[in-house]
Design an enzyme around this catalytic site. Structure first.
Site, mmCIF file in Angstrom:
data_model
loop_
_atom_site.group_PDB
_atom_site.id
_atom_site.type_symbol
_atom_site.label_atom_id
_atom_site.label_comp_id
_atom_site.label_asym_id
_atom_site.label_seq_id
_atom_site.Cartn_x
_atom_site.Cartn_y
_atom_site.Cartn_z
ATOM 1 C CD GLN A 130 -1.604 2.458 2.343
ATOM 2 O OE1 GLN A 130 -0.472 1.978 3.410
ATOM 3 N NE2 GLN A 130 -0.948 3.641 1.735
ATOM 4 C CB THR A 158 -3.998 4.360 0.664
ATOM 5 O OG1 THR A 158 -4.047 3.635 1.251
ATOM 6 C CG2 THR A 158 -5.491 5.219 1.694
ATOM 7 N NE ARG A 167 -6.618 9.326 12.217
ATOM 8 C CZ ARG A 167 -5.863 8.900 11.592
ATOM 9 N NH1 ARG A 167 -5.093 8.372 12.349
ATOM 10 N NH2 ARG A 167 -6.249 8.832 10.026
ATOM 11 C CG HIS A 278 -8.353 5.440 6.445
ATOM 12 N ND1 HIS A 278 -7.276 6.312 5.651
ATOM 13 C CD2 HIS A 278 -7.175 5.276 7.370
ATOM 14 C CE1 HIS A 278 -6.125 5.487 5.758
ATOM 15 N NE2 HIS A 278 -5.958 5.190 7.071
HETATM 16 C C1 LIG Z 1 -4.262 2.006 13.279
HETATM 17 C C2 LIG Z 1 -4.481 2.323 11.944
HETATM 18 C C3 LIG Z 1 -3.977 2.884 10.472
HETATM 19 C C4 LIG Z 1 -3.857 2.117 9.519
HETATM 20 N N1 LIG Z 1 -2.988 2.545 8.607
HETATM 21 C C5 LIG Z 1 -2.948 2.649 7.370
HETATM 22 C C6 LIG Z 1 -2.362 3.408 6.412
HETATM 23 O O1 LIG Z 1 -1.032 2.633 6.827
HETATM 24 N N2 LIG Z 1 -2.829 3.235 5.208
HETATM 25 C C7 LIG Z 1 -3.983 3.076 4.976
HETATM 26 O O2 LIG Z 1 -4.188 2.558 3.966
HETATM 27 N N3 LIG Z 1 -5.027 2.615 5.865
HETATM 28 C C8 LIG Z 1 -4.767 3.250 6.511
HETATM 29 N N4 LIG Z 1 -6.092 2.163 7.550
HETATM 30 C C9 LIG Z 1 -7.025 2.059 7.051
HETATM 31 C C10 LIG Z 1 -7.031 0.486 7.243
HETATM 32 O O3 LIG Z 1 -6.589 0.078 6.502
HETATM 33 C C11 LIG Z 1 -8.667 -0.566 6.556
HETATM 34 O O4 LIG Z 1 -8.967 1.075 6.069
HETATM 35 C C12 LIG Z 1 -9.026 -0.021 8.335
HETATM 36 O O5 LIG Z 1 -8.416 -0.415 9.420
HETATM 37 C C13 LIG Z 1 -11.301 -0.656 7.822
HETATM 38 O O6 LIG Z 1 -11.499 -0.642 8.972
HETATM 39 P P1 LIG Z 1 -11.243 -1.788 10.577
HETATM 40 O O7 LIG Z 1 -10.350 -1.344 11.261
HETATM 41 O O8 LIG Z 1 -12.463 -1.253 11.259
HETATM 42 O O9 LIG Z 1 -11.105 -2.691 9.841
HETATM 43 C C14 LIG Z 1 -5.415 1.912 10.074
HETATM 44 C C15 LIG Z 1 -6.396 2.126 10.516
HETATM 45 C C16 LIG Z 1 -5.549 1.806 11.218
HETATM 46 C C17 LIG Z 1 -6.633 1.404 12.908
#
Ligand SMILES: Cc1cc2nc3c(=O)[nH]c(=O)nc-3n(C[C@H](O)[C@H](O)[C@H](O)COP(=O)(O)O)c2cc1C
Length: 380
Positions: A130, A158, A167, A278
């Site tokens: 990603q 992304t 946040r 996200h």
């Molecule tokens: C702590 C954290 C860090 C994240 N970091 C990224 C990231 O680096 N890149 C990205 O595309 N999405 C990131 N996301 C979003 C996740 O890829 C994903 O879209 C999201 O966690 C999905 O929702 P869920 O946690 O309810 O399953 C992050 C989410 C969390 C909770």
């Protein structure tokens, strides 16, 4: 406690909360603003009712799904999670190894805490990469070159962080990268000695992929390092076309919620999209991903591979997403809660929970595989 004592993702979340410092737990668990979008993600799934069908032979069931030429053994994979090793040391490596062993996709974040090259060694055929567009464009193209050289096949770009979101939990916890060791944070860490010892033994988590460029990324910005590496206010269709031209494998755009954005993704030559907000971490007023999914599927379902994440916590949620047209589903927090609660075996236990619940739901609604799922199983 045994893994089988944890019957739901919420059970794992509660255990993780006890084991890791508040600052790290809140970083994982929290979202933007009032966190209404996080609640909406769950409500969206709970509002959908399935229609059970009986008088069918459902004795032989399987959950395999083929996307981008790979047949996976379960209908769910791991979303990219930046800074995951802050939650528990080696989260990235544990989840990548689980993905290889269980034959599901694992997505490494550009702001991951394990290098592109190391994850490719652990899970050569199961790791997706990603990408974020950092402050300096050249970093993005360097990362692409490294991912290609390491053998990654699927690229996920992304697009839903034009600027940092607000946040509140992180702000209240004084959470920035690199850490500021304030008395409050030292006290927080001192109360979780197992986490502190494990983290000490494995070294402080850092942005392994970005380490060579971190000063450049942050140059001239009043953002902390983590934000400077992810924020991309200039990520428009032209830039996406250049990224497309630099990648010859499947390219997926992550963070799409509307048919208009899906159309832009199609125009730039994406092979797939992930309908995602996200995990409620960007626009607090955004729709739930499950409520956004059908509109995107209606418009582009035949032209691109449409996937979904955000709020998935049960096998029933996965089945609902497939009924609404998703061709694959991911979760971020669920898998990381698993490792936070149980360590190395946590990711596999999360996959067991999901797979068992998918199996149970398929049988109850009279289906034997994922391809059979469709709108006829939704209670209207
Ligand atoms: C702590 C954290 C860090 C994240 N970091 C990224 C990231 O680096 N890149 C990205 O595309 N999405 C990131 N996301 C979003 C996740 O890829 C994903 O879209 C999201 O966690 C999905 O929702 P869920 O946690 O309810 O399953 C992050 C989410 C969390 C909770």
């Amino acid at each position: 406690m045994k893994p089988t004592d944890f019957l739901t993702i919420d059970d794992l979340r509660a255990r993780a909360k006890k084991r890791i410092p508040k600052l790290a737990f809140d970083y994982l668990d929290g979202g933007a603003g009032s966190e209404a979008n996080i609640a909406r993600n769950r409500q969206g799934f709970e509002d959908i009712v399935l229609c059970p069908e009986y008088l069918r032979d459902v004795s032989e069931r399987n959950q395999q799904v083929t996307i981008f030429g790979h047949t996976y053994d379960a209908p769910i994979g791991v979303s990219p999670v930046g800074l995951a090793n802050l939650i528990w040391p080696k989260v990235d490596s544990y989840l990548a190894a689980m993905a290889k062993q269980r034959n599901v996709p694992y997505t490494l974040s550009a702001v991951g805490t394990t290098s592109i090259e190391r994850i490719a060694e652990i899970a050569p055929d199961h790791a997706w990469f990603q990408l974020y567009m950092p402050g300096q464009e050249y970093i993005c193209f360097e990362l692409l070159k490294r991912a290609k050289a390491a053998g990654y096949n699927v690229l996920v770009v992304t697009v839903d962080i034009p600027i940092p979101s607000k946040r509140l939990r992180d702000l209240r916890n004084d959470f920035t990268m690199p850490f500021k060791m304030t008395p409050k944070i030292i006290w927080d860490i001192a109360r979780k000695p197992n986490w502190a010892l494990a983290t000490l033994a494995n070294g402080k988590p850092r942005f392994e992929n970005m380490a060579p460029y971190i000063d450049d990324a942050a140059a001239g910005k009043s953002l902390n390092a983590a934000q400077a590496l992810q924020v991309s206010p200039k990520l428009d269709e032209d830039l996406m076309r250049r990224i497309r031209a630099a990648w010859d494998g499947p390219m997926v755009v992550k963070g799409i919620l509307s048919p208009r954005s899906a159309e832009a993704a199609k125009r730039i030559g994406a092979d797939g999209i992930i309908v995602s907000n996200h995990g409620g971490r960007q626009l607090d007023s955004a729709p739930s991903s499950i409520e956004a999914l059908p509109r995107v599927v209606d418009t582009f379902g035949d032209n691109m591979t449409i996937m979904l994440d955000s709020g998935v916590r049960t096998g029933g949620d996965i089945v609902k997403a497939y009924c609404l047209g998703a061709e694959f589903v991911f979760s971020g927090r669920s898998f990381v809660f698993g490792v936070g609660a149980l360590g190395e075996i946590g990711g596999s236990h999360v996959l067991d929970l999901f797979a068992n619940e998918v199996d149970l739901t398929l049988a109850q609604i009279g289906c034997t595989n994922m391809a059979q799922l469709g709108a006829e199983y939704l209670w209207k």
